[in-house]
Design a protein around this motif. Structure first.
Motif, PDB file in Angstrom:
ATOM      1  N   PHE A  33      -6.352   3.534   0.238  1.00  0.00           N
ATOM      2  CA  PHE A  33      -5.490   3.825   0.892  1.00  0.00           C
ATOM      3  C   PHE A  33      -4.303   5.051   0.479  1.00  0.00           C
ATOM      4  CE2 PHE A  33      -6.844  -0.336   2.526  1.00  0.00           C
ATOM      5  CZ  PHE A  33      -6.554  -0.347   3.801  1.00  0.00           C
ATOM      6  N   TYR A  44       0.817  -1.277   0.163  1.00  0.00           N
ATOM      7  CA  TYR A  44      -0.203  -0.053  -0.107  1.00  0.00           C
ATOM      8  C   TYR A  44       0.744   1.242   0.050  1.00  0.00           C
ATOM      9  CZ  TYR A  44      -4.308  -2.617   0.765  1.00  0.00           C
ATOM     10  OH  TYR A  44      -5.601  -3.174   0.508  1.00  0.00           O
ATOM     11  N   ASN A  45       1.807   1.162   0.838  1.00  0.00           N
ATOM     12  CA  ASN A  45       2.858   2.550   0.898  1.00  0.00           C
ATOM     13  C   ASN A  45       3.890   1.945   1.769  1.00  0.00           C
ATOM     14  OD1 ASN A  45       1.210   2.717   3.406  1.00  0.00           O
ATOM     15  ND2 ASN A  45       2.667   4.303   3.810  1.00  0.00           N
ATOM     16  N   GLY A  91      -0.819   6.692   1.743  1.00  0.00           N
ATOM     17  CA  GLY A  91       0.246   6.708   2.558  1.00  0.00           C
ATOM     18  C   GLY A  91       1.349   7.860   2.483  1.00  0.00           C
ATOM     19  N   GLU A  92       1.639   8.211   3.443  1.00  0.00           N
ATOM     20  CA  GLU A  92       3.034   9.300   3.355  1.00  0.00           C
ATOM     21  C   GLU A  92       3.375   8.924   5.020  1.00  0.00           C
ATOM     22  OE1 GLU A  92       5.734  11.773   1.934  1.00  0.00           O
ATOM     23  OE2 GLU A  92       3.998  10.813   0.915  1.00  0.00           O
ATOM     24  N   ALA A 101      -0.543   5.976   7.259  1.00  0.00           N
ATOM     25  CA  ALA A 101      -1.456   5.858   6.058  1.00  0.00           C
ATOM     26  C   ALA A 101      -2.832   6.111   6.510  1.00  0.00           C
ATOM     27  CB  ALA A 101      -1.332   4.417   5.667  1.00  0.00           C
TER      28      ALA A 101
END
Length: 367
Positions: free
Chosen positions: A341, A297-298, A343-344, A348
């Motif tokens: 989703f 996802y991230n 994310g960063e 997320a």
């Protein structure tokens, strides 16, 4: 480890070169937690309660950039949307901090970022194959400029916060080649600082801008004519080979000095490939064994989310003091729902839409 040695000999040789003689291979410590990570539910913004088409387009760890859209019927049964309103929602304070009445015609917002008093956003106009960067200071909206890119539907440009700077990343794809253009945002200006050429089998991740060296940095995953996937760190155009991988699975993640990727596992009769982690500095590959690959996802330098099996069977990955910490993520939110989703950083954001109740909700998963 011994079973994998013959399969990964070429990769190990690459690691040895990258390590520059730093010593023998090491085995990465894998820590498995049985207690699940619990996503924290965030209050759904009251400003969006009456909208049927809502999308979270960006999240920087604090601000969720969200759009309210209207449906636009087209030929047949297909329905498209146009963005009507744009919001910057502070998930820490659970408060709306910025609002723009964009009221686009034939377009929709695909990315945004709040920076001080300003809200930047990119609007796409697919029928015109056009993408435009705008700035709103709370009082008025100004057009900064067009973002040259081809096929905006497949590869929308986006705004990336890197350090204390904002950067626009735009991709153009042709039959056999791809090009990424990088722009720095400075107030009401946008300046192209770097272009990168690749093939249509080239993917970029871990993108950032080094203010000290004034160089764009990223990790490139590509398949040259040899047919073996290569993971390379690119800094200012200079490439460093991190890993060569024969896996059919294209997804990977680089955290700290570790690469999460997939390797063959002949002992496993259910799946041909399992998740593994490689230390590209010290050498050595360790199988983790998460089955039924879904994708990442991230991820960033030390935090990532991966899902396995069918649906939302999610696992959190963290790198702490060189060890990989694996924790299940509680995702029992009901079956008749859709999820998005974003994310960063070390968290997320998950936007959920429940078809039974026809309602939205937000959750944050943090490191």
């Amino acid at each position: 480890m011994k079973k994998l040695f013959s399969l990964l000999l070429a990769a190990v040789m690459a690691f040895s070169l990258a390590a520059c003689g730093q010593g023998a291979e090491v085995k990465t410590e894998i820590v498995r937690n049985s207690r699940p990570v619990m996503p924290v539910e965030i209050q759904w913004p009251k400003e969006l309660e009456n909208y049927q088409y809502v999308e979270t387009v960006s999240f920087d760890g604090q601000y969720a950039i969200m759009t309210a859209n209207r449906a636009v019927p087209v030929k047949g049964e297909i329905t498209e949307t146009e963005t009507v309103k744009l919001y910057a929602y502070d998930v820490h304070r659970q408060k709306m901090m910025h609002y723009v009445n964009v009221n686009l015609t034939g377009g929709f917002v695909v990315s945004g970022a709040k920076d001080g008093d300003n809200l930047y956003y990119i609007a796409e106009y697919p029928n015109r194959n056009r993408a435009v960067l705008y700035i709103n200071d709370g009082l008025e909206t100004k057009e900064i400029g067009d973002i040259p890119c081809d096929n905006v539907k497949m590869n929308p440009p986006y705004i990336l916060k890197t350090g204390d700077r904002l950067m626009v990343v735009a991709c153009s794809e042709h039959t056999d080649t791809s090009r990424w253009d990088f722009y720095l945002i400075d107030g009401e200006n946008m300046e192209k600082i770097y272009s990168h050429e690749g093939t249509n089998l080239t993917y970029l991740t871990n993108i950032g801008y080094n203010s000290d060296t004034q160089q764009v940095e990223f990790v490139q995953y590509s398949q040259p004519e040899t047919g073996i996937w290569q993971i390379e760190r690119v800094t200012g155009g200079e490439k460093q080979l991190l890993l060569e991988n024969k896996s059919d699975y294209l997804h990977f993640a680089v955290m700290d000095n570790l690469i999460f990727h997939y390797v063959e596992d002949k002992a496993n009769t259910d799946e041909r490939q399992v998740l593994a982690v490689t230390d590209y500095v010290n050498g050595g590959t360790t199988k983790i064994g998460l089955m039924s690959f879904g994708g990442f996802y991230n991820h960033n330098s030390s935090f990532g989310l991966i899902y396995e099996k069918d649906g939302l069977d999610m696992v959190q990955l963290k790198v702490e003091n060189g060890a990989v910490v694996i924790s299940p993520v509680a995702t029992d939110f009901g079956e008749n729902a859709s999820f998005r989703f974003i994310g960063e950083g070390d968290s997320a954001l998950m936007q959920k839409y429940d078809y039974d109740t026809q309602s939205f909700s937000l959750y944050v998963i943090s490191k």
